[in-house]
Design an enzyme around this catalytic site. Structure first.
Site, short mmCIF file in Angstrom:
data_model
loop_
_atom_site.label_atom_id
_atom_site.label_comp_id
_atom_site.label_asym_id
_atom_site.label_seq_id
_atom_site.Cartn_x
_atom_site.Cartn_y
_atom_site.Cartn_z
CB CYS A 2 0.93 -38.62 59.97
SG CYS A 2 2.12 -37.37 59.45
NE ARG A 50 3.83 -32.25 59.26
CZ ARG A 50 4.55 -31.19 58.97
NH1 ARG A 50 4.28 -30.03 59.55
NH2 ARG A 50 5.54 -31.26 58.10
CB ALA A 52 6.80 -32.23 61.73
CG ASP A 102 6.60 -36.67 51.75
OD1 ASP A 102 6.34 -35.83 52.61
OD2 ASP A 102 6.60 -37.90 51.98
CG LEU A 261 16.30 -49.23 64.66
CD1 LEU A 261 14.97 -49.97 64.49
CD2 LEU A 261 16.32 -48.47 65.98
#
Length: 606
Positions: A2, A50, A52, A102, A261
């Protein structure tokens, strides 16, 4: 993942400052495209954007808990990978949860343990807690500096944000840059605590910053410490693999689509293969490539091979669901992309087309995934870069990568660019190098060479890698993509840092420990491959395009960029027949500086 921001003021009523809080929060919209929120009291205001990832419906922020002595409110960015275990421990202590996030685990962990919650976290995070019970702000940043975090002291409190732009949105702060700011930007080092803008500071990784009416206090809760390594080679390789399996398992937890990646190098290939072993479905993988790069590749001092053949070997070997993101020179040189990159980074630093390609890669990935795992930081941890293995550089009394850049003529800092020559970078390097080396403790049993390599590792892990982590974070969060870096788990970093150099090179090659720990899950081509950095386009059309853009800039007349760089030199670069890599870097620096001046309109002081 975030974007966070906030303001603490002990002399004014912040409930009257909602428009300013909203403006600071809005600057973080790219970091958090899913929701926005603020929490405002008289002395403190918090803002949050945020992205999410965990507990989509329940993880809304700012998050607060009411107590008889006052509210405790938090804004949080990042991930705590051990939140499940911490939640169970907190529940056993009587805490009751209303979400599955969390974020709430970290907040209730603070209620139980106070600032010591930092010692219990495994993850990447930057968070701020306003504790109305003691009228105190607590700011905590992860150990390796994966998540950015800045603050600016004021006459009666502090401003903070994930990025400088959030702080600069407050009218109390002006965008001012002094000579030390430019030295830090141009010097290829990242001094802990240093921020580019005058008056602004970075929360040092592994540090807790507390703000009260009495002032600001900083306390280190973690640093890279010298310890005796007692495991033999076989045990060491096994322990590295054991840690990697656990780290990857933890970092694959997500409530949104995730991917890896993949560059075809040892680092990203190991993360890809270990991820594939953990998942019941094919792992999604992405790689960047350039039009015609593989077919027309020319080896040089930095890159011996193109990435794509190795990428495809890994994708086939572990059966990933793979996509190549292929870019052309027009996309890489697009002025709009440059503007987005400089806005994301908040300063005119950069790695040229490698920044643009990373941004475009992440933008393409974001259309299909929200979370990506990266192989970033393995070179710093395991000793992968050429400067770790060059005998002259190993013993040089200077930053290893600066010495290597000079050997390969990559710095571009000896140009007649008047602005850069005023910085006295050699003097700045010496000052900062001496301070950094003094931080490294030596074991009584270490010989001179082993200690020298410990110092080189320390410099990479506390200065060099933080530049790359910042770049990765800014480019990914500019498009709302969360990138996780498994190799930065502090348990792995501590363990490998204290492993003797002789073990790190036991097979006579770079990154021996990682190769030994992961070779059973990798194709032989990747196991044998020599280190190759993040790719850069070799298309000469790219150089021609940025030349044209600099000629356009020169035609504008008196642009402020030519107060910082020599106009005649810029003219010569913009008209040279063949654009070398050194010339390209200088052209990109001129364009980046011009864009930054247009966007931020900074005041520059000596």
């Amino acid at each position: 993942m975030c974007g966070i921001t906030g303001w603490v003021s002990y002399d004014r009523d912040l409930t009257r400052e909602q428009p300013t809080i909203d403006a600071m929060t809005e600057t973080m919209s790219c970091r958090g495209p899913d929701a926005a929120g603020t929490w405002v009291a008289r002395d403190a205001a918090l803002g949050h954007r945020r992205l999410a990832v965990i507990d989509i419906p329940g993880g809304t922020q700012p998050m607060s808990v009411s107590t008889p002595q006052g509210d405790v409110a938090m804004v949080y960015s990042g991930e705590a990978y051990n939140f499940t275990e911490l939640r169970a421990e907190l529940e056993a202590r009587g805490e009751r949860f209303t979400t599955s996030s969390d974020t709430e685990v970290v907040l209730r962990g603070y209620l139980q343990w106070g600032e010591a919650v930092a010692d219990r976290l495994n993850g990447m995070y930057a968070f701020a807690i306003w504790d109305a019970r003691t009228h105190k702000l607590v700011m905590i940043r992860d150990r390796m500096g994966i998540k950015p975090f800045y603050f600016h002291p004021t006459a009666d409190g502090v401003l903070f944000g994930s990025e400088p732009k959030a702080i600069l949105a407050n009218p109390l702060v002006k965008a001012i840059v002094d000579i030390d700011g430019f030295r830090e930007m141009a010097g290829f080092i990242k001094t802990p605590g240093h921020a580019f803008y005058k008056g602004m500071k970075e929360v040092v990784p592994g540090t807790i910053v507390t703000v009260t009416k009495e002032g600001i206090r900083e306390r280190t809760y973690w640093r890279l410490e010298t310890k005796q390594h007692t495991d033999d080679l076989e045990t060491t390789v096994s322990r590295v693999r054991e840690l990697l399996d656990d780290i990857v398992r933890r970092q694959l937890v997500s409530d949104v689509p995730e991917c890896v990646l993949l560059s075809g190098g040892l680092d990203s290939s190991a993360i890809t293969a270990l991820s594939a072993a953990q998942l019941d479905i094919p792992v999604r993988s992405f790689a960047v490539d350039f039009v015609g790069q593989t077919e027309n590749f020319q080896p040089d001092d930095v890159r011996a091979t193109p990435d794509t053949p190795y990428v495809h070997d890994v994708a086939e070997h572990v059966k990933t669901d793979h996509s190549d993101i292929v870019l052309d020179h027009r996309e890489l040189a697009d002025p709009d992309v440059r503007r987005k990159v400089i806005t994301a980074r908040d300063m005119p630093t950069g790695m040229g087309d490698m920044d643009a390609s990373l941004y475009l890669l992440f933008k393409a990935i974001r259309a299909e995934s929200t979370v990506a795992l990266s192989g970033e930081s393995a070179d710093e941890i395991f000793g992968g870069y050429k400067q770790f293995h060059d005998p002259e550089v190993q013993l040089a009394d200077n930053w290893p990568w600066i010495e290597m850049f000079r050997k390969t003529d990559m710095t571009g800092l000896d140009s007649p660019d008047s602005g850069w020559n005023r910085l006295d970078l050699p003097g700045y390097w010496r000052e900062k190098y001496t301070a950094a080396v003094a931080e490294v403790d030596r074991l009584d049993t270490e010989d001179d060479f082993t200690h020298r390599m410990r110092v080189n590792s320390y410099l990479h892990l506390t200065r060099f890698v933080r530049m790359l982590l910042d770049r990765k974070d800014r480019m990914s969060m500019a498009v709302g993509l969360e990138v996780r870096v498994p190799f930065c788990d502090h348990r792995l970093v501590e363990y490998v840092y204290n492993t003797p150099w002789s073990m790190k090179t036991y097979d006579g090659r770079e990154k021996s420990l990682l190769r030994g720990a992961a070779k059973d899950v990798l194709p032989e081509s990747v196991v044998r491959r020599v280190k190759s950095p993040y790719p850069s386009t070799q298309d000469p059309a790219y150089g021609k395009e940025i030349q044209r853009q600099v000629r356009d800039l020169l035609a504008e007349g008196n642009h402020r960029v030519f107060d910082l760089t020599d106009r005649k030199w810029a003219q010569s670069l913009a008209t040279v027949d063949e654009v070398t890599g050194r010339d390209r870097g200088a052209l990109e620096r001129i364009l980046n500086m011009a864009v930054w001046l247009d966007i931020y309109r900074p005041e520059m002081v000596s």
